[in-house]
Design a protein around this motif. Structure first.
Motif, mmCIF file in Angstrom:
data_model
loop_
_atom_site.group_PDB
_atom_site.id
_atom_site.type_symbol
_atom_site.label_atom_id
_atom_site.label_comp_id
_atom_site.label_asym_id
_atom_site.label_seq_id
_atom_site.Cartn_x
_atom_site.Cartn_y
_atom_site.Cartn_z
ATOM 1 N N VAL A 100 0.715 -1.758 0.218
ATOM 2 C CA VAL A 100 0.148 -0.212 0.249
ATOM 3 C C VAL A 100 1.084 1.070 0.017
ATOM 4 O O VAL A 100 0.681 2.172 -0.349
ATOM 5 C CB VAL A 100 -0.727 -0.159 1.108
ATOM 6 N N GLU A 101 2.379 1.244 0.517
ATOM 7 C CA GLU A 101 2.763 2.380 0.570
ATOM 8 C C GLU A 101 3.835 2.582 -1.105
ATOM 9 O O GLU A 101 4.895 3.561 -1.525
ATOM 10 C CB GLU A 101 4.163 2.264 1.193
ATOM 11 N N ALA A 102 3.567 1.776 -2.098
ATOM 12 C CA ALA A 102 4.011 1.495 -3.433
ATOM 13 C C ALA A 102 3.991 2.978 -3.857
ATOM 14 O O ALA A 102 4.678 3.689 -4.503
ATOM 15 C CB ALA A 102 3.107 0.842 -3.852
ATOM 16 N N GLY A 118 13.881 2.619 1.197
ATOM 17 C CA GLY A 118 13.901 1.615 2.513
ATOM 18 C C GLY A 118 12.924 1.995 3.308
ATOM 19 O O GLY A 118 13.282 3.441 3.822
ATOM 20 N N HIS A 119 12.134 1.257 3.528
ATOM 21 C CA HIS A 119 11.026 2.063 4.723
ATOM 22 C C HIS A 119 11.005 0.935 6.085
ATOM 23 O O HIS A 119 11.078 -0.365 5.638
ATOM 24 C CB HIS A 119 10.227 1.759 3.729
ATOM 25 N N THR A 120 11.729 0.798 7.448
ATOM 26 C CA THR A 120 11.463 0.270 8.304
ATOM 27 C C THR A 120 10.351 0.624 9.094
ATOM 28 O O THR A 120 10.365 2.205 9.361
ATOM 29 C CB THR A 120 13.049 -0.584 8.814
ATOM 30 N N HIS A 121 10.974 -0.090 10.650
ATOM 31 C CA HIS A 121 9.727 0.824 12.440
ATOM 32 C C HIS A 121 10.633 0.217 12.837
ATOM 33 O O HIS A 121 10.913 -0.436 14.061
ATOM 34 C CB HIS A 121 8.088 0.212 11.952
ATOM 35 N N PRO A 122 11.967 1.694 13.080
ATOM 36 C CA PRO A 122 13.225 0.995 13.481
ATOM 37 C C PRO A 122 12.822 1.263 14.993
ATOM 38 O O PRO A 122 12.468 2.389 15.617
ATOM 39 C CB PRO A 122 14.526 1.638 13.448
ATOM 40 N N ASN A 194 4.609 8.177 15.007
ATOM 41 C CA ASN A 194 4.470 7.620 14.924
ATOM 42 C C ASN A 194 4.175 6.192 14.217
ATOM 43 O O ASN A 194 3.154 5.869 14.448
ATOM 44 C CB ASN A 194 3.116 8.044 15.915
ATOM 45 N N HIS A 195 5.442 6.080 13.252
ATOM 46 C CA HIS A 195 5.343 5.373 12.676
ATOM 47 C C HIS A 195 6.950 4.353 12.052
ATOM 48 O O HIS A 195 6.883 3.647 12.047
ATOM 49 C CB HIS A 195 4.561 5.698 11.147
ATOM 50 N N GLY A 196 8.066 5.975 11.140
ATOM 51 C CA GLY A 196 8.869 4.812 10.918
ATOM 52 C C GLY A 196 9.895 5.280 10.605
ATOM 53 O O GLY A 196 9.779 6.977 10.423
HETATM 54 ZN ZN LIG Z 1 5.840 1.360 7.567
#
Ligand SMILES: [Zn+2]
Length: 256
Positions: A100-102, A118-122, A194-196
């Protein structure tokens, strides 16, 4: 398949596995996603519901920019309309549904100099981004040590919390355009409250380096907050590291 596409697939799979390594605390289960530009018309993005740690080639979906970029200007869309747009963007209609983040991947990959995202939630980065505006803003706008500047740039984009998907992509574009106007270059790092975390770069190596260095910085920031509070480098010190020829040499050697 051309050699250059084959190389890009191998590189983005390796980046995904590196970002998904459980002990790094950057992403678990289905968290996070990766992408890379293939050519002027298309890019690869992780399929929805897959895991970075063990992503496979058939879980990378080739999508068309021209099918997704118009969503950045679209009025409110229903979840069903977004799902249809994501499916319609695939080059191969039998491929799985893109993340959905495309849409934000398509936007960032359309900027000059950005080939990989690159998307992460560190964990440590999110400790700060879940601590309100003050710490989030300091983490984005200040720098604490030289290697943070080398890997993450002199400043990051900060995006307030909004609904993931097209609304988030639109807000990322708004804040990134503001950043590009002020800094005259695309960001290396985008922080989502509140996300990443999002790293952008010319290579998979630069995306991994920015992610690992930001997470290390966040751990230092949180540790320093338990004592005297984190202290920032002065703007002069930041500008000096940012423009030093030996630091640029280091960036080239590290392929940042
Ligand atoms: Zn995310």
């Amino acid at each position: 398949m051309s050699d250059s596409i084959r190389e890009k697939i191998t590189a983005v799979l390796k980046l995904s596995h590196d970002l998904g390594r459980e002990e790094r605390g950057l992403a678990m289960l289905g968290e996070g996603n990766t992408s890379c530009r293939l050519d002027a018309e298309t890019f690869l993005v992780k399929a929805s519901g897959t895991s970075l740690a063990n992503l496979e080639e058939n879980q990378l979906v080739r999508c068309r920019f021209e099918a997704l970029l118009p969503l950045l200007a679209a009025a409110a869309m229903t979840d069903e309309e977004v799902a249809q747009a994501l499916l319609a963007s695939r080059v191969d209609p039998t491929a799985p549904k893109p993340s959905v983040e495309a849409v934000f991947h398509a936007y960032l990959l359309s900027l000059p100099g950005i080939e990989v995202v690159g998307h992460t939630h560190p964990i440590a980065v999110n400790q700060i981004l879940c601590a309100g505006d003050g710490p989030s803003r300091r983490f984005a706008e200040e720098r604490r040590f030289p290697d943070e500047i080398v890997c993450c740039g002199a400043k990051s984009v900060l995006v307030p919390y909004v609904d993931p998907g097209t609304v988030l992509a639109q807000r990322i574009r708004e804040e990134t355009e503001r950043f590009v106007q002020a800094e005259n270059r695309p960001p290396r790092v985008i922080l989502l409250q509140n996300h990443g975390f999002i790293a952008c770069g010319a290579t998979t190596g630069s995306v991994l380096a920015a992610t690992l260095m930001a997470e290390k910085t966040a751990r230092i920031f949180v540790g320093a907050a338990m004592m005297n509070g984190p202290t920032a480098l002065t703007p002069q010190n930041v500008a000096r590291i940012d423009t030093r020829p030996d630091e640029h040499y280091r960036q080239r050697m590290l392929k940042l």
